[in-house]
Scaffold this motif. Structure first.
Motif, PDB file in Angstrom:
ATOM      1  N   ALA A   1      -3.383  12.048   4.393  1.00 35.29           N
ATOM      2  CA  ALA A   1      -2.613  12.311   3.179  1.00 35.29           C
ATOM      3  C   ALA A   1      -1.150  12.614   3.431  1.00 35.29           C
ATOM      4  O   ALA A   1      -0.275  12.228   2.656  1.00 35.29           O
ATOM      5  CB  ALA A   1      -3.249  13.474   2.411  1.00 35.29           C
TER       6      ALA A   1
ATOM      7  N   PRO B   1      -8.016  10.609  -0.119  1.00 34.38           N
ATOM      8  CA  PRO B   1      -8.746   9.344  -0.262  1.00 34.38           C
ATOM      9  C   PRO B   1      -7.840   8.131  -0.495  1.00 34.38           C
ATOM     10  O   PRO B   1      -8.305   6.995  -0.402  1.00 34.38           O
ATOM     11  CB  PRO B   1      -9.625   9.593  -1.494  1.00 34.38           C
ATOM     12  CG  PRO B   1      -9.722  11.078  -1.612  1.00 34.38           C
ATOM     13  CD  PRO B   1      -8.406  11.591  -1.147  1.00 34.38           C
ATOM     14  N   TYR B   2      -6.570   8.349  -0.799  1.00 34.46           N
ATOM     15  CA  TYR B   2      -5.699   7.247  -1.212  1.00 34.46           C
ATOM     16  C   TYR B   2      -4.598   6.903  -0.221  1.00 34.46           C
ATOM     17  O   TYR B   2      -3.933   5.880  -0.366  1.00 34.46           O
ATOM     18  CB  TYR B   2      -5.052   7.582  -2.569  1.00 34.46           C
ATOM     19  CG  TYR B   2      -6.058   7.966  -3.612  1.00 34.46           C
ATOM     20  CD1 TYR B   2      -6.864   7.001  -4.219  1.00 34.46           C
ATOM     21  CD2 TYR B   2      -6.240   9.296  -3.983  1.00 34.46           C
ATOM     22  CE1 TYR B   2      -7.806   7.353  -5.170  1.00 34.46           C
ATOM     23  CE2 TYR B   2      -7.176   9.659  -4.939  1.00 34.46           C
ATOM     24  CZ  TYR B   2      -7.965   8.687  -5.520  1.00 34.46           C
ATOM     25  OH  TYR B   2      -8.904   9.035  -6.460  1.00 34.46           O
ATOM     26  N   ALA B   3      -4.389   7.728   0.783  1.00 36.64           N
ATOM     27  CA  ALA B   3      -3.274   7.500   1.705  1.00 36.64           C
ATOM     28  C   ALA B   3      -3.542   6.288   2.583  1.00 36.64           C
ATOM     29  O   ALA B   3      -4.600   6.193   3.208  1.00 36.64           O
ATOM     30  CB  ALA B   3      -3.047   8.735   2.564  1.00 36.64           C
ATOM     31  N   PRO B   4      -2.605   5.352   2.663  1.00 41.71           N
ATOM     32  CA  PRO B   4      -2.813   4.170   3.499  1.00 41.71           C
ATOM     33  C   PRO B   4      -2.533   4.474   4.972  1.00 41.71           C
ATOM     34  O   PRO B   4      -1.827   5.436   5.303  1.00 41.71           O
ATOM     35  CB  PRO B   4      -1.771   3.187   2.964  1.00 41.71           C
ATOM     36  CG  PRO B   4      -0.656   4.067   2.481  1.00 41.71           C
ATOM     37  CD  PRO B   4      -1.321   5.310   1.942  1.00 41.71           C
TER      38      PRO B   4
ATOM     39  N   ARG C   1       1.469   7.034  -6.743  1.00 46.22           N
ATOM     40  CA  ARG C   1       0.462   8.079  -6.927  1.00 46.22           C
ATOM     41  C   ARG C   1       1.062   9.467  -6.696  1.00 46.22           C
ATOM     42  O   ARG C   1       0.651  10.444  -7.325  1.00 46.22           O
ATOM     43  CB  ARG C   1      -0.715   7.836  -5.990  1.00 46.22           C
ATOM     44  CG  ARG C   1      -1.882   8.790  -6.197  1.00 46.22           C
ATOM     45  CD  ARG C   1      -3.073   8.389  -5.363  1.00 46.22           C
ATOM     46  NE  ARG C   1      -3.669   7.163  -5.832  1.00 46.22           N
ATOM     47  CZ  ARG C   1      -4.550   7.069  -6.822  1.00 46.22           C
ATOM     48  NH1 ARG C   1      -4.937   8.183  -7.475  1.00 46.22           N
ATOM     49  NH2 ARG C   1      -5.046   5.917  -7.180  1.00 46.22           N
TER      50      ARG C   1
ATOM     51  N   ARG D   1      -6.569  16.130  -3.055  1.00 46.39           N
ATOM     52  CA  ARG D   1      -6.074  15.277  -4.132  1.00 46.39           C
ATOM     53  C   ARG D   1      -5.672  13.892  -3.644  1.00 46.39           C
ATOM     54  O   ARG D   1      -5.893  12.888  -4.335  1.00 46.39           O
ATOM     55  CB  ARG D   1      -4.879  15.962  -4.802  1.00 46.39           C
ATOM     56  CG  ARG D   1      -4.411  15.294  -6.100  1.00 46.39           C
ATOM     57  CD  ARG D   1      -3.282  16.102  -6.738  1.00 46.39           C
ATOM     58  NE  ARG D   1      -3.740  17.429  -7.124  1.00 46.39           N
ATOM     59  CZ  ARG D   1      -3.128  18.577  -6.821  1.00 46.39           C
ATOM     60  NH1 ARG D   1      -2.026  18.555  -6.108  1.00 46.39           N
ATOM     61  NH2 ARG D   1      -3.603  19.721  -7.236  1.00 46.39           N
ATOM     62  N   TYR D   2      -5.086  13.813  -2.455  1.00 48.20           N
ATOM     63  CA  TYR D   2      -4.486  12.550  -2.030  1.00 48.20           C
ATOM     64  C   TYR D   2      -5.130  11.919  -0.788  1.00 48.20           C
ATOM     65  O   TYR D   2      -4.856  10.754  -0.496  1.00 48.20           O
ATOM     66  CB  TYR D   2      -2.984  12.749  -1.783  1.00 48.20           C
ATOM     67  CG  TYR D   2      -2.265  13.187  -3.026  1.00 48.20           C
ATOM     68  CD1 TYR D   2      -2.064  12.317  -4.090  1.00 48.20           C
ATOM     69  CD2 TYR D   2      -1.822  14.501  -3.163  1.00 48.20           C
ATOM     70  CE1 TYR D   2      -1.428  12.729  -5.250  1.00 48.20           C
ATOM     71  CE2 TYR D   2      -1.184  14.925  -4.313  1.00 48.20           C
ATOM     72  CZ  TYR D   2      -0.991  14.034  -5.358  1.00 48.20           C
ATOM     73  OH  TYR D   2      -0.368  14.453  -6.507  1.00 48.20           O
TER      74      TYR D   2
ATOM     75  N   ALA E   1       2.246   1.725  -3.471  1.00 43.85           N
ATOM     76  CA  ALA E   1       1.222   2.242  -4.390  1.00 43.85           C
ATOM     77  C   ALA E   1       1.011   3.731  -4.173  1.00 43.85           C
ATOM     78  O   ALA E   1       0.830   4.497  -5.140  1.00 43.85           O
ATOM     79  CB  ALA E   1      -0.089   1.474  -4.183  1.00 43.85           C
ATOM     80  N   TYR E   2       1.054   4.163  -2.936  1.00 41.92           N
ATOM     81  CA  TYR E   2       0.891   5.601  -2.652  1.00 41.92           C
ATOM     82  C   TYR E   2       2.088   6.382  -3.183  1.00 41.92           C
ATOM     83  O   TYR E   2       1.931   7.500  -3.692  1.00 41.92           O
ATOM     84  CB  TYR E   2       0.726   5.821  -1.152  1.00 41.92           C
ATOM     85  CG  TYR E   2       0.246   7.204  -0.775  1.00 41.92           C
ATOM     86  CD1 TYR E   2      -0.913   7.747  -1.333  1.00 41.92           C
ATOM     87  CD2 TYR E   2       0.932   7.976   0.160  1.00 41.92           C
ATOM     88  CE1 TYR E   2      -1.358   9.011  -0.980  1.00 41.92           C
ATOM     89  CE2 TYR E   2       0.494   9.242   0.518  1.00 41.92           C
ATOM     90  CZ  TYR E   2      -0.653   9.753  -0.056  1.00 41.92           C
ATOM     91  OH  TYR E   2      -1.092  11.019   0.293  1.00 41.92           O
TER      92      TYR E   2
ATOM     93  N   ALA F   1       0.831  -1.204   0.000  1.00 44.51           N
ATOM     94  CA  ALA F   1       0.000   0.000   0.000  1.00 44.51           C
ATOM     95  C   ALA F   1       0.867   1.256   0.000  1.00 44.51           C
ATOM     96  O   ALA F   1       0.545   2.249  -0.657  1.00 44.51           O
ATOM     97  CB  ALA F   1      -0.928  -0.017   1.204  1.00 44.51           C
TER      98      ALA F   1
END
Length: 340
Positions: A263, A282-285, A86, A279-280, A82-83, A79
């Motif tokens: 984020a 929603p995606y930060a683990p 991004r 921007r980020y 992947a971040y 994860a």
């Protein structure tokens, strides 16, 4: 050496704000007002912590505290990777290079504990978890008062069981990182004034209230709700002694909205809402300190330019009330207003 938090002349504690805002000068100023200043040892080496302790002692002989970040387990490597991918276009926009491996670390935990046992300070607080019973016992043996940061009644029970003397009850209104004991936990949303009595139901330990306390009436309300003292962070960020960057200070009264995000660091933290969060977020683990290490080059580049679009601008919900001037005067006036 044990310090009675409930015996402070002014029941105001300076929140430990890691990353620069908390300075020895800020600690000394809050102490002069009759409160309790706190150093933030999180993200510092044990040697760096000891240097700041020496600076505080040189400034006066009043009690003060040191806050430690409790290390947690490693995050999901896939994860985090992947971040990183991004974030790559963002890094290119800022002309910086992301670290190839964002490894976890223990924040010099063992060395800091050893230093605090060998050269004790009056108060030590913990964020992101708790020491072991053996670690807590070692500090208790040298006379240090210990404060556990809690965000739920369940965490309060755990803190009492391990031997904490005081609980810092952090509500969702607080700026900066939520002190959840596990990185993946979703922070609760029970407001501070309801969280305090909920924690009181499970423990008789003294409670310190933290989160969104920006004026006298808010301080008074927290004390009426069962706290023996309040902890102020955002309220001191614009003070003369704060180490917060100029862009952060200005943004506190320019940007209207805060948001809780992972984020920047992988842990939930409340800051002024900006483009990076949108921007980020929603995606930060849920991976700390790995995400913190990943984003550091971007945040540093933004800070150098004073560009708040990609800076972490930690702020509580009462950030618009933050005042400029000497911290001693800010604390004195807040306490005067709280007493009515």
């Amino acid at each position: 050496m044990a310090v009675g938090i409930h015996d402070l002349a002014v029941p105001v504690i300076a929140a430990p704000m890691a990353g620069g805002p908390s300075t020895p000068e800020l600690v000394a100023a809050v102490n002069r007002a009759g409160g309790l200043g706190f150093l933030a040892a999180g993200m510092k080496s044990a040697a760096g912590m000891s240097e700041q302790i020496a600076a505080v002692r040189k400034a006066g002989d009043r009690p003060f505290g040191v806050n430690l970040f409790v290390p947690g387990p490693p995050g999901d490597r896939a994860a985090v990777a992947a971040y990183r991918e991004r974030l790559r276009p963002e890094a290119e926009r800022w002309d910086v290079t992301l670290p190839e491996e964002a490894e976890p670390d223990r924040d010099d935990w063992e060395a800091k504990l050893a230093a605090l046992v060998a050269d004790p300070v009056p108060v030590v607080s913990y964020t992101f978890g708790l020491p072991t019973a053996e670690e807590a016992a070692a500090l208790r043996a040298v006379g240090t008062t210990q404060v556990g940061t809690v965000t739920t009644p369940q965490e309060a029970r755990a803190a009492e069981a391990v031997g904490m003397d005081v609980l810092c009850v952090q509500g969702p209104e607080a700026g900066g990182h939520r002190g959840t004991h596990r990185v993946a936990d979703v922070p609760g949303d029970l407001p501070l004034l309801r969280l305090l009595p909920a924690v009181r139901e499970v423990t008789a330990l003294p409670l310190v209230a933290a989160g969104g306390l920006g004026d006298g009436p808010a301080v008074a309300a927290a004390l009426r709700a069962g706290a023996v003292a309040v902890q102020l962070g955002t309220a001191l960020l614009r003070s003369d002694e704060s180490g917060a960057p100029a862009a952060h200070r200005a943004a506190l009264v320019e940007l209207p909205e805060t948001a809780v995000t992972r984020a920047f660091t992988g842990r939930p933290a409340r800051g002024l809402r900006n483009a990076f969060i949108d921007r980020y977020g929603p995606y930060a683990p849920p991976a700390y300190p790995e995400v913190n290490r990943l984003t550091t080059p971007i945040r540093a580049a933004a800070a150098r330019r004073g560009d708040t679009a990609a800076m972490h601008l930690w702020a509580g919900t009462a950030h618009l009330l933050a005042r400029t001037g000497p911290a001693e005067a800010i604390v004195t006036e807040l306490w005067r207003a709280a007493r009515g």
